[in-house]
Design a protein around this motif. Structure first.
Motif, PDB file in Angstrom:
ATOM      1  N   VAL A  12      40.930  34.898  51.734  1.00 40.84           N
ATOM      2  CA  VAL A  12      40.882  33.588  51.070  1.00 40.84           C
ATOM      3  C   VAL A  12      40.763  33.772  49.555  1.00 40.84           C
ATOM      4  O   VAL A  12      41.485  33.120  48.781  1.00 40.84           O
ATOM      5  CB  VAL A  12      39.701  32.750  51.611  1.00 40.84           C
ATOM      6  CG1 VAL A  12      39.436  31.533  50.747  1.00 40.84           C
ATOM      7  CG2 VAL A  12      39.959  32.338  53.049  1.00 40.84           C
ATOM      8  N   LEU A  13      39.883  34.675  49.137  1.00 36.63           N
ATOM      9  CA  LEU A  13      39.711  34.922  47.705  1.00 36.63           C
ATOM     10  C   LEU A  13      40.983  35.493  47.092  1.00 36.63           C
ATOM     11  O   LEU A  13      41.366  35.119  45.975  1.00 36.63           O
ATOM     12  CB  LEU A  13      38.534  35.871  47.470  1.00 36.63           C
ATOM     13  CG  LEU A  13      37.155  35.353  47.859  1.00 36.63           C
ATOM     14  CD1 LEU A  13      36.104  36.432  47.630  1.00 36.63           C
ATOM     15  CD2 LEU A  13      36.802  34.100  47.091  1.00 36.63           C
ATOM     16  N   GLN A  14      41.648  36.394  47.807  1.00 50.01           N
ATOM     17  CA  GLN A  14      42.873  37.011  47.299  1.00 50.01           C
ATOM     18  C   GLN A  14      43.942  35.953  47.058  1.00 50.01           C
ATOM     19  O   GLN A  14      44.576  35.923  45.999  1.00 50.01           O
ATOM     20  CB  GLN A  14      43.371  38.064  48.281  1.00 50.01           C
ATOM     21  CG  GLN A  14      44.627  38.777  47.827  1.00 50.01           C
ATOM     22  CD  GLN A  14      45.039  39.865  48.800  1.00 50.01           C
ATOM     23  OE1 GLN A  14      44.425  40.066  49.847  1.00 50.01           O
ATOM     24  NE2 GLN A  14      46.071  40.577  48.453  1.00 50.01           N
ATOM     25  N   LYS A  15      44.141  35.078  48.029  1.00 53.18           N
ATOM     26  CA  LYS A  15      45.171  34.042  47.907  1.00 53.18           C
ATOM     27  C   LYS A  15      44.884  33.115  46.734  1.00 53.18           C
ATOM     28  O   LYS A  15      45.777  32.805  45.939  1.00 53.18           O
ATOM     29  CB  LYS A  15      45.232  33.255  49.218  1.00 53.18           C
ATOM     30  CG  LYS A  15      46.240  32.140  49.245  1.00 53.18           C
ATOM     31  CD  LYS A  15      46.161  31.417  50.579  1.00 53.18           C
ATOM     32  CE  LYS A  15      46.588  30.007  50.494  1.00 53.18           C
ATOM     33  NZ  LYS A  15      45.821  29.138  49.648  1.00 53.18           N
ATOM     34  N   ASP A  16      43.638  32.691  46.596  1.00 56.01           N
ATOM     35  CA  ASP A  16      43.301  31.771  45.522  1.00 56.01           C
ATOM     36  C   ASP A  16      43.303  32.456  44.155  1.00 56.01           C
ATOM     37  O   ASP A  16      43.671  31.840  43.155  1.00 56.01           O
ATOM     38  CB  ASP A  16      41.944  31.121  45.791  1.00 56.01           C
ATOM     39  CG  ASP A  16      42.024  30.116  46.930  1.00 56.01           C
ATOM     40  OD1 ASP A  16      43.102  29.509  47.113  1.00 56.01           O
ATOM     41  OD2 ASP A  16      41.026  29.944  47.647  1.00 56.01           O
ATOM     42  N   LEU A  17      42.901  33.726  44.093  1.00 56.47           N
ATOM     43  CA  LEU A  17      42.939  34.438  42.817  1.00 56.47           C
ATOM     44  C   LEU A  17      44.369  34.632  42.323  1.00 56.47           C
ATOM     45  O   LEU A  17      44.631  34.557  41.118  1.00 56.47           O
ATOM     46  CB  LEU A  17      42.227  35.786  42.933  1.00 56.47           C
ATOM     47  CG  LEU A  17      40.711  35.732  42.879  1.00 56.47           C
ATOM     48  CD1 LEU A  17      40.119  37.080  43.254  1.00 56.47           C
ATOM     49  CD2 LEU A  17      40.232  35.314  41.506  1.00 56.47           C
ATOM     50  N   HIS A  77      34.674  30.127  38.127  1.00 61.23           N
ATOM     51  CA  HIS A  77      34.505  28.674  38.211  1.00 61.23           C
ATOM     52  C   HIS A  77      35.719  28.026  38.876  1.00 61.23           C
ATOM     53  O   HIS A  77      35.567  27.171  39.762  1.00 61.23           O
ATOM     54  CB  HIS A  77      34.278  28.082  36.824  1.00 61.23           C
ATOM     55  CG  HIS A  77      34.185  26.590  36.833  1.00 61.23           C
ATOM     56  ND1 HIS A  77      33.103  25.921  37.344  1.00 61.23           N
ATOM     57  CD2 HIS A  77      35.054  25.638  36.423  1.00 61.23           C
ATOM     58  CE1 HIS A  77      33.299  24.614  37.239  1.00 61.23           C
ATOM     59  NE2 HIS A  77      34.485  24.417  36.690  1.00 61.23           N
ATOM     60  N   ASP A  78      36.919  28.425  38.444  1.00 62.47           N
ATOM     61  CA  ASP A  78      38.133  27.885  39.076  1.00 62.47           C
ATOM     62  C   ASP A  78      38.181  28.237  40.557  1.00 62.47           C
ATOM     63  O   ASP A  78      38.567  27.418  41.391  1.00 62.47           O
ATOM     64  CB  ASP A  78      39.383  28.430  38.386  1.00 62.47           C
ATOM     65  CG  ASP A  78      39.588  27.837  36.998  1.00 62.47           C
ATOM     66  OD1 ASP A  78      38.920  26.833  36.679  1.00 62.47           O
ATOM     67  OD2 ASP A  78      40.418  28.382  36.250  1.00 62.47           O
ATOM     68  N   LEU A  79      37.771  29.450  40.876  1.00 66.50           N
ATOM     69  CA  LEU A  79      37.748  29.888  42.274  1.00 66.50           C
ATOM     70  C   LEU A  79      36.741  29.071  43.079  1.00 66.50           C
ATOM     71  O   LEU A  79      37.014  28.689  44.219  1.00 66.50           O
ATOM     72  CB  LEU A  79      37.413  31.377  42.334  1.00 66.50           C
ATOM     73  CG  LEU A  79      37.486  32.053  43.687  1.00 66.50           C
ATOM     74  CD1 LEU A  79      38.897  31.991  44.240  1.00 66.50           C
ATOM     75  CD2 LEU A  79      37.030  33.486  43.576  1.00 66.50           C
ATOM     76  N   SER A  80      35.594  28.788  42.485  1.00 63.51           N
ATOM     77  CA  SER A  80      34.580  28.010  43.204  1.00 63.51           C
ATOM     78  C   SER A  80      35.066  26.595  43.485  1.00 63.51           C
ATOM     79  O   SER A  80      34.717  26.012  44.520  1.00 63.51           O
ATOM     80  CB  SER A  80      33.270  27.988  42.417  1.00 63.51           C
ATOM     81  OG  SER A  80      33.421  27.238  41.225  1.00 63.51           O
ATOM     82  N   LYS A  89      28.516  29.906  48.358  1.00 64.64           N
ATOM     83  CA  LYS A  89      28.343  30.619  47.095  1.00 64.64           C
ATOM     84  C   LYS A  89      29.523  31.558  46.908  1.00 64.64           C
ATOM     85  O   LYS A  89      29.866  32.320  47.800  1.00 64.64           O
ATOM     86  CB  LYS A  89      27.038  31.413  47.111  1.00 64.64           C
ATOM     87  CG  LYS A  89      26.729  32.081  45.819  1.00 64.64           C
ATOM     88  CD  LYS A  89      25.429  32.828  45.885  1.00 64.64           C
ATOM     89  CE  LYS A  89      25.219  33.537  44.565  1.00 64.64           C
ATOM     90  NZ  LYS A  89      24.167  34.509  44.639  1.00 64.64           N
ATOM     91  N   VAL A  90      30.106  31.508  45.721  1.00 63.27           N
ATOM     92  CA  VAL A  90      31.242  32.380  45.420  1.00 63.27           C
ATOM     93  C   VAL A  90      30.694  33.728  44.951  1.00 63.27           C
ATOM     94  O   VAL A  90      29.789  33.781  44.119  1.00 63.27           O
ATOM     95  CB  VAL A  90      32.134  31.752  44.330  1.00 63.27           C
ATOM     96  CG1 VAL A  90      33.273  32.684  43.948  1.00 63.27           C
ATOM     97  CG2 VAL A  90      32.677  30.426  44.806  1.00 63.27           C
ATOM     98  N   PRO A  91      31.222  34.821  45.469  1.00 65.95           N
ATOM     99  CA  PRO A  91      30.721  36.139  45.058  1.00 65.95           C
ATOM    100  C   PRO A  91      31.059  36.440  43.596  1.00 65.95           C
ATOM    101  O   PRO A  91      32.013  35.890  43.035  1.00 65.95           O
ATOM    102  CB  PRO A  91      31.440  37.110  45.985  1.00 65.95           C
ATOM    103  CG  PRO A  91      32.407  36.334  46.772  1.00 65.95           C
ATOM    104  CD  PRO A  91      32.220  34.897  46.505  1.00 65.95           C
TER     105      PRO A  91
END
Length: 130
Positions: A12-17, A77-80, A89-91
């Motif tokens: 999920v983090l990879q796709k959004d980043l 912040h954008d990721l959160s 909580k975003v790492p």
């Protein structure tokens, strides 16, 4: 050993980043620069995410990585904002350059050269580490 939860959160983090970084490149009108997120690994307590970036062209990699590290708070912040419904909580994000493609290119060049150990078995004795 990564758990399924760590793998899912990393995906999920990879796709959004990727969306965030490519969007910033387009928004700022930067041409001739490609940033891809090759892998995201998350610690077991989900507090730190290690992000491996592939940056092309390679000459701009260090300065681009430095710019990304200085703006990591804004990126977080954008990721959160994007994952607020999936994660509480975003790492914290740590960014690294992924040099695996350079390593593969060196292997390909070595195999294409005249000192190919597959074709010339005598070279294997010379390359053996003692």
């Amino acid at each position: 050993m990564e758990t399924n939860r760590q793998k899912k959160i990393g995906g999920v983090l990879q796709k959004d980043l990727v969306d965030i970084l490519q969007g910033e490149i387009r928004k700022n009108g930067i041409s001739n620069l490609i940033i891809s997120v090759s892998k995201v690994t998350v610690t077991t307590d989900l507090s730190v995410a290690t992000v491996h970036l592939s940056i092309f062209p390679q000459e701009k990699a260090k300065e681009t990585l430095a710019a990304i590290k200085t703006n990591s708070v804004l990126i977080k912040h954008d990721l959160s904002q994007r994952v607020r419904l999936q994660l509480r909580k975003v790492p914290n994000l740590t960014f690294f350059i992924d040099d695996s493609l350079d390593y593969i290119e060196k292997i390909d060049n070595a195999l294409a050269s005249k000192e190919n150990p597959i074709e010339n078995r005598d070279l294997l004795e010379r390359r053996r580490k003692f």
